[in-house]
Design an enzyme around this catalytic site. Sequence first.
Site, PDB file in Angstrom:
ATOM      1  N   TRP A   1     -17.156  -3.765  32.331  1.00  0.00           N
ATOM      2  CA  TRP A   1     -17.754  -4.779  33.203  1.00  0.00           C
ATOM      3  C   TRP A   1     -17.269  -4.639  34.644  1.00  0.00           C
ATOM      4  O   TRP A   1     -17.919  -5.099  35.566  1.00  0.00           O
ATOM      5  CB  TRP A   1     -17.395  -6.183  32.706  1.00  0.00           C
ATOM      6  CG  TRP A   1     -18.037  -6.605  31.423  1.00  0.00           C
ATOM      7  CD1 TRP A   1     -19.207  -7.294  31.290  1.00  0.00           C
ATOM      8  CD2 TRP A   1     -17.540  -6.404  30.086  1.00  0.00           C
ATOM      9  NE1 TRP A   1     -19.465  -7.526  29.953  1.00  0.00           N
ATOM     10  CE2 TRP A   1     -18.464  -6.990  29.196  1.00  0.00           C
ATOM     11  CE3 TRP A   1     -16.411  -5.778  29.543  1.00  0.00           C
ATOM     12  CZ2 TRP A   1     -18.298  -6.986  27.809  1.00  0.00           C
ATOM     13  CZ3 TRP A   1     -16.247  -5.757  28.160  1.00  0.00           C
ATOM     14  CH2 TRP A   1     -17.177  -6.358  27.312  1.00  0.00           C
TER      15      TRP A   1
ATOM     16  N   ARG B   1      -8.908  -9.019  22.655  1.00  0.00           N
ATOM     17  CA  ARG B   1     -10.090  -9.266  21.826  1.00  0.00           C
ATOM     18  C   ARG B   1      -9.711  -9.671  20.393  1.00  0.00           C
ATOM     19  O   ARG B   1     -10.351 -10.529  19.787  1.00  0.00           O
ATOM     20  CB  ARG B   1     -10.977  -8.010  21.812  1.00  0.00           C
ATOM     21  CG  ARG B   1     -12.317  -8.250  21.168  1.00  0.00           C
ATOM     22  CD  ARG B   1     -13.342  -7.181  21.551  1.00  0.00           C
ATOM     23  NE  ARG B   1     -14.677  -7.684  21.255  1.00  0.00           N
ATOM     24  CZ  ARG B   1     -15.462  -7.186  20.301  1.00  0.00           C
ATOM     25  NH1 ARG B   1     -15.073  -6.169  19.578  1.00  0.00           N
ATOM     26  NH2 ARG B   1     -16.645  -7.724  20.092  1.00  0.00           N
TER      27      ARG B   1
ATOM     28  N   HIS C   1     -10.936 -13.083  18.685  1.00  0.00           N
ATOM     29  CA  HIS C   1     -11.731 -13.132  17.441  1.00  0.00           C
ATOM     30  C   HIS C   1     -10.990 -13.818  16.294  1.00  0.00           C
ATOM     31  O   HIS C   1     -11.623 -14.354  15.387  1.00  0.00           O
ATOM     32  CB  HIS C   1     -12.189 -11.728  17.036  1.00  0.00           C
ATOM     33  CG  HIS C   1     -13.387 -11.264  17.796  1.00  0.00           C
ATOM     34  ND1 HIS C   1     -14.279 -10.349  17.319  1.00  0.00           N
ATOM     35  CD2 HIS C   1     -13.865 -11.622  19.015  1.00  0.00           C
ATOM     36  CE1 HIS C   1     -15.236 -10.138  18.211  1.00  0.00           C
ATOM     37  NE2 HIS C   1     -15.003 -10.903  19.255  1.00  0.00           N
TER      38      HIS C   1
HETATM   39 ZN1  ZEM Z   1     -16.023 -10.275  24.513  1.00  0.00          ZN
HETATM   40  N1  ZEM Z   1     -17.125  -8.665  23.901  1.00  0.00           N
HETATM   41  N2  ZEM Z   1     -17.617 -11.510  24.155  1.00  0.00           N
HETATM   42  N3  ZEM Z   1     -14.899 -11.892  24.980  1.00  0.00           N
HETATM   43  N4  ZEM Z   1     -14.456  -9.066  24.798  1.00  0.00           N
HETATM   44  C1  ZEM Z   1     -16.710  -7.362  23.902  1.00  0.00           C
HETATM   45  C2  ZEM Z   1     -15.487  -6.885  24.372  1.00  0.00           C
HETATM   46  C3  ZEM Z   1     -14.458  -7.684  24.804  1.00  0.00           C
HETATM   47  C4  ZEM Z   1     -18.889 -11.126  23.753  1.00  0.00           C
HETATM   48  C5  ZEM Z   1     -19.244  -9.859  23.219  1.00  0.00           C
HETATM   49  O1  ZEM Z   1     -20.380  -9.742  22.512  1.00  0.00           O
HETATM   50  C6  ZEM Z   1     -18.416  -8.705  23.398  1.00  0.00           C
HETATM   51  C7  ZEM Z   1     -15.301 -13.201  25.019  1.00  0.00           C
HETATM   52  C8  ZEM Z   1     -16.599 -13.634  24.898  1.00  0.00           C
HETATM   53  C9  ZEM Z   1     -17.665 -12.826  24.503  1.00  0.00           C
HETATM   54  C10 ZEM Z   1     -13.212  -9.461  25.238  1.00  0.00           C
HETATM   55  C11 ZEM Z   1     -12.740 -10.766  25.336  1.00  0.00           C
HETATM   56  C12 ZEM Z   1     -13.544 -11.883  25.202  1.00  0.00           C
HETATM   57  C13 ZEM Z   1     -17.728  -6.530  23.373  1.00  0.00           C
HETATM   58  C14 ZEM Z   1     -17.617  -5.025  23.189  1.00  0.00           C
HETATM   59  C15 ZEM Z   1     -18.796  -7.355  23.080  1.00  0.00           C
HETATM   60  C16 ZEM Z   1     -20.127  -6.878  22.511  1.00  0.00           C
HETATM   61  C17 ZEM Z   1     -16.906  -4.676  21.889  1.00  0.00           C
HETATM   62  C18 ZEM Z   1     -16.816  -3.188  21.676  1.00  0.00           C
HETATM   63  O2  ZEM Z   1     -17.883  -2.549  21.659  1.00  0.00           O
HETATM   64  O3  ZEM Z   1     -15.694  -2.673  21.499  1.00  0.00           O
HETATM   65  C19 ZEM Z   1     -19.784 -12.264  23.875  1.00  0.00           C
HETATM   66  C20 ZEM Z   1     -21.259 -12.295  23.558  1.00  0.00           C
HETATM   67  C21 ZEM Z   1     -19.022 -13.305  24.356  1.00  0.00           C
HETATM   68  C22 ZEM Z   1     -19.418 -14.694  24.721  1.00  0.00           C
HETATM   69  C23 ZEM Z   1     -20.513 -15.022  25.335  1.00  0.00           C
HETATM   70  C24 ZEM Z   1     -14.154 -14.049  25.231  1.00  0.00           C
HETATM   71  C25 ZEM Z   1     -14.208 -15.575  25.282  1.00  0.00           C
HETATM   72  C26 ZEM Z   1     -13.058 -13.229  25.331  1.00  0.00           C
HETATM   73  C27 ZEM Z   1     -11.614 -13.566  25.516  1.00  0.00           C
HETATM   74  C28 ZEM Z   1     -11.191 -14.710  26.004  1.00  0.00           C
HETATM   75  C29 ZEM Z   1     -12.423  -8.288  25.575  1.00  0.00           C
HETATM   76  C30 ZEM Z   1     -11.020  -8.293  26.170  1.00  0.00           C
HETATM   77  C31 ZEM Z   1     -13.211  -7.171  25.296  1.00  0.00           C
HETATM   78  C32 ZEM Z   1     -12.863  -5.703  25.506  1.00  0.00           C
HETATM   79  C33 ZEM Z   1     -12.333  -5.095  24.231  1.00  0.00           C
HETATM   80  C34 ZEM Z   1     -12.015  -3.633  24.363  1.00  0.00           C
HETATM   81  O4  ZEM Z   1     -11.772  -3.008  23.313  1.00  0.00           O
HETATM   82  O5  ZEM Z   1     -11.989  -3.086  25.465  1.00  0.00           O
END
Ligand code: ZEM
Length: 290
Positions: free
Chosen positions: A190, A47, A51
């Site tokens: 998920w 993540r 970001h």
């Molecule tokens: Zn995420 N993501 N993401 N994402 N994401 C979260 C967690 C993780 C969206 C989003 O709002 C959120 C992509 C696209 C999009 C990862 C990777 C990638 C979380 C939770 C949210 C709310 C955060 C938390 O509470 O800690 C939205 C709206 C997206 C697009 C539509 C893409 C592209 C990613 C990588 C290629 C990963 C690995 C996580 C898990 C992080 C963790 O700490 O477990």
Amino acid sequence: YTQYGAAEPKVFKPEFKDYQAVYNEIAKLLQEHDEYDDGSYGPVLVRLAWHASGTYDKESGTGGSNGATMRFAPESQHGANAGLINARNFLEPVKAKFPWISYSDLWILGGVCSIQEMMGPKIPYRPGRADRDMSSCTPDGRLPDASQGPRHVRDIFYRMGFNDQEIVALAGAHALGRCHTQNSGFDGPWTFSPTVLTNDYYKLLLGSKWQWRKWDGPKQYEDKETKTLMMLPADMAFIEDKEFKKTVEKYAADNDVFFKDFSAVIVKLFELGVPYTEKSETFVFKNSDE
Ligand code: ZEM
């Protein structure tokens, strides 16, 4: 007498083996620190890399993985980046051991290593990112808003230069990790195996029945059967929209196709805004178990 032999400044020029050493160090720390979250820092490192990269704006050329400007406020304080301090702190001892690597290259290497160590595909890596100062921080609002639908998701990812197929391939990263109420307000993983990269995100999107969770938190979905998994409204965009859904079906049916496309698109994401030259070399790292 000529000037032959005049002292040349000695600059350390890291090679493949040096980057592999950084990879190995990150992989070692991932194994040692299995006390975190679901047993791995891998998801939060992915993540962080996302970001750092996903702030890119193709029109202005601003943002992207070249700079590591999330080290500084205001970017570190943006709501979307809540919790990423855990990933940045995890990588600090690596930076201390290998001071020659830029934070920007290190954060992306952290993502590459995590994906490979979590049984994902090989992610070819090119160094070449330079850190920038806080004047390069991007404005808030460049990353996607989880409460929105297909239109917003397209606006955000088109701005970075991705097409519909690529957007769906990237979203498969949500096989990893979870939402944390203290970070985003949302809650839960998920998939049932949040520390292993698979195409389960797509399989579950299509195969489970999703209903609104009844709770005090922000609107999110839960799976009807176990009520332990979640989807964000923005995740649901991928089956609400016909064009997106076609690609979801393709990846749900074939993990190899997903891995191939995921690798290609994550390389593109991680290289947004990086000024490579023809001389830039590509490295494919050995996993810790190879
Ligand atoms: Zn995420 N993501 N993401 N994402 N994401 C979260 C967690 C993780 C969206 C989003 O709002 C959120 C992509 C696209 C999009 C990862 C990777 C990638 C979380 C939770 C949210 C709310 C955060 C938390 O509470 O800690 C939205 C709206 C997206 C697009 C539509 C893409 C592209 C990613 C990588 C290629 C990963 C690995 C996580 C898990 C992080 C963790 O700490 O477990």
